[in-house]
Design a protein around this motif. Sequence first.
Motif, PDB file in Angstrom:
ATOM      1  N   GLY A  31       0.811  -1.212   0.000  1.00 17.45           N
ATOM      2  CA  GLY A  31       0.000   0.000   0.000  1.00 17.45           C
ATOM      3  C   GLY A  31       0.843   1.260   0.000  1.00 17.45           C
ATOM      4  O   GLY A  31       0.555   2.218  -0.730  1.00 17.45           O
ATOM      5  N   TRP A  32       1.895   1.264   0.809  1.00 17.21           N
ATOM      6  CA  TRP A  32       2.761   2.456   0.850  1.00 17.21           C
ATOM      7  C   TRP A  32       3.545   2.609  -0.439  1.00 17.21           C
ATOM      8  O   TRP A  32       3.789   3.727  -0.903  1.00 17.21           O
ATOM      9  CB  TRP A  32       3.686   2.412   2.061  1.00 17.21           C
ATOM     10  CG  TRP A  32       2.946   2.730   3.325  1.00 17.21           C
ATOM     11  CD1 TRP A  32       2.672   1.881   4.353  1.00 17.21           C
ATOM     12  CD2 TRP A  32       2.332   3.978   3.670  1.00 17.21           C
ATOM     13  NE1 TRP A  32       1.926   2.521   5.307  1.00 17.21           N
ATOM     14  CE2 TRP A  32       1.709   3.807   4.927  1.00 17.21           C
ATOM     15  CE3 TRP A  32       2.229   5.209   3.048  1.00 17.21           C
ATOM     16  CZ2 TRP A  32       1.010   4.827   5.562  1.00 17.21           C
ATOM     17  CZ3 TRP A  32       1.538   6.232   3.678  1.00 17.21           C
ATOM     18  CH2 TRP A  32       0.946   6.034   4.923  1.00 17.21           C
ATOM     19  N   CYS A  35       1.272   4.300  -2.732  1.00 18.68           N
ATOM     20  CA  CYS A  35       1.212   5.739  -2.428  1.00 18.68           C
ATOM     21  C   CYS A  35       2.380   6.474  -3.073  1.00 18.68           C
ATOM     22  O   CYS A  35       2.213   7.565  -3.626  1.00 18.68           O
ATOM     23  CB  CYS A  35       1.218   5.964  -0.913  1.00 18.68           C
ATOM     24  SG  CYS A  35      -0.294   5.452  -0.078  1.00 18.68           S
ATOM     25  N   GLU A  36       3.557   5.871  -3.019  1.00 20.87           N
ATOM     26  CA  GLU A  36       4.734   6.486  -3.631  1.00 20.87           C
ATOM     27  C   GLU A  36       4.585   6.543  -5.151  1.00 20.87           C
ATOM     28  O   GLU A  36       5.017   7.509  -5.790  1.00 20.87           O
ATOM     29  CB  GLU A  36       5.992   5.715  -3.244  1.00 20.87           C
ATOM     30  CG  GLU A  36       6.346   5.863  -1.775  1.00 20.87           C
ATOM     31  CD  GLU A  36       7.579   5.068  -1.407  1.00 20.87           C
ATOM     32  OE1 GLU A  36       8.606   5.219  -2.106  1.00 20.87           O
ATOM     33  OE2 GLU A  36       7.513   4.294  -0.433  1.00 20.87           O
ATOM     34  N   ILE A  38       1.745   6.799  -6.798  1.00 22.43           N
ATOM     35  CA  ILE A  38       0.785   7.873  -7.075  1.00 22.43           C
ATOM     36  C   ILE A  38       1.489   9.227  -6.999  1.00 22.43           C
ATOM     37  O   ILE A  38       1.304  10.086  -7.859  1.00 22.43           O
ATOM     38  CB  ILE A  38      -0.402   7.807  -6.097  1.00 22.43           C
ATOM     39  CG1 ILE A  38      -1.245   6.557  -6.390  1.00 22.43           C
ATOM     40  CG2 ILE A  38      -1.252   9.071  -6.184  1.00 22.43           C
ATOM     41  CD1 ILE A  38      -2.244   6.221  -5.302  1.00 22.43           C
ATOM     42  N   GLU A  39       2.315   9.382  -5.980  1.00 18.48           N
ATOM     43  CA  GLU A  39       3.071  10.629  -5.821  1.00 18.48           C
ATOM     44  C   GLU A  39       3.991  10.870  -7.027  1.00 18.48           C
ATOM     45  O   GLU A  39       4.201  11.999  -7.447  1.00 18.48           O
ATOM     46  CB  GLU A  39       3.881  10.585  -4.529  1.00 18.48           C
ATOM     47  CG  GLU A  39       4.634  11.851  -4.250  1.00 18.48           C
ATOM     48  CD  GLU A  39       5.415  11.793  -2.948  1.00 18.48           C
ATOM     49  OE1 GLU A  39       5.736  12.870  -2.434  1.00 18.48           O
ATOM     50  OE2 GLU A  39       5.699  10.688  -2.451  1.00 18.48           O
ATOM     51  N   ASP A  43      -1.031   6.800 -12.291  1.00 19.72           N
ATOM     52  CA  ASP A  43      -2.448   6.945 -11.949  1.00 19.72           C
ATOM     53  C   ASP A  43      -3.259   5.846 -12.626  1.00 19.72           C
ATOM     54  O   ASP A  43      -3.494   5.900 -13.831  1.00 19.72           O
ATOM     55  CB  ASP A  43      -2.929   8.326 -12.399  1.00 19.72           C
ATOM     56  CG  ASP A  43      -4.322   8.645 -11.894  1.00 19.72           C
ATOM     57  OD1 ASP A  43      -4.823   7.931 -11.002  1.00 19.72           O
ATOM     58  OD2 ASP A  43      -4.917   9.604 -12.401  1.00 19.72           O
ATOM     59  N   TRP A  48      -4.538   3.002  -7.085  1.00 20.65           N
ATOM     60  CA  TRP A  48      -5.315   3.694  -6.052  1.00 20.65           C
ATOM     61  C   TRP A  48      -5.939   2.702  -5.083  1.00 20.65           C
ATOM     62  O   TRP A  48      -5.959   2.929  -3.872  1.00 20.65           O
ATOM     63  CB  TRP A  48      -6.389   4.573  -6.694  1.00 20.65           C
ATOM     64  CG  TRP A  48      -5.827   5.874  -7.170  1.00 20.65           C
ATOM     65  CD1 TRP A  48      -5.420   6.179  -8.434  1.00 20.65           C
ATOM     66  CD2 TRP A  48      -5.569   7.035  -6.377  1.00 20.65           C
ATOM     67  NE1 TRP A  48      -4.930   7.469  -8.472  1.00 20.65           N
ATOM     68  CE2 TRP A  48      -5.017   8.011  -7.227  1.00 20.65           C
ATOM     69  CE3 TRP A  48      -5.751   7.337  -5.036  1.00 20.65           C
ATOM     70  CZ2 TRP A  48      -4.641   9.271  -6.772  1.00 20.65           C
ATOM     71  CZ3 TRP A  48      -5.382   8.603  -4.591  1.00 20.65           C
ATOM     72  CH2 TRP A  48      -4.842   9.540  -5.452  1.00 20.65           C
ATOM     73  N   ALA A  51      -3.284   1.400  -2.790  1.00 20.31           N
ATOM     74  CA  ALA A  51      -2.903   2.408  -1.795  1.00 20.31           C
ATOM     75  C   ALA A  51      -3.828   2.358  -0.577  1.00 20.31           C
ATOM     76  O   ALA A  51      -3.417   2.689   0.536  1.00 20.31           O
ATOM     77  CB  ALA A  51      -2.918   3.801  -2.413  1.00 20.31           C
ATOM     78  N   ALA A  54      -2.613   0.639   2.703  1.00 19.32           N
ATOM     79  CA  ALA A  54      -1.467   1.167   3.449  1.00 19.32           C
ATOM     80  C   ALA A  54      -1.648   1.026   4.957  1.00 19.32           C
ATOM     81  O   ALA A  54      -0.682   0.888   5.690  1.00 19.32           O
ATOM     82  CB  ALA A  54      -1.207   2.624   3.082  1.00 19.32           C
TER      83      ALA A  54
END
Length: 69
Positions: A31-32, A35-36, A38-39, A43, A48, A51, A54
Amino acid sequence: MELSPELRNRLAELRGDLLWGRLSGTAPEAGWLACELIEAGLDSPEVWELAGYALSIGAMTEVEPLIAR
C-alpha cells in the motif's frame, strides 16, 4: 512519468517476486509503495485501490491480485 531509481528497483523486485511465486512482505508495504507511485505520477484504478491497503494489517497474499494487475 519519471520514477526514481529506488522506486524503479522496488517495482522490479516486486515483479520478479510475483513471477517466481515468492511474493513476501505485507499488504501495508504494498500500500505504501502504491502511495509512492501515485506521488510519482502513476495513476491507475489498481494503484489507487492498492494504496488503500497502506493501513491494513493483512499479508501480501491479500493484495496479490492487485499487484498482478
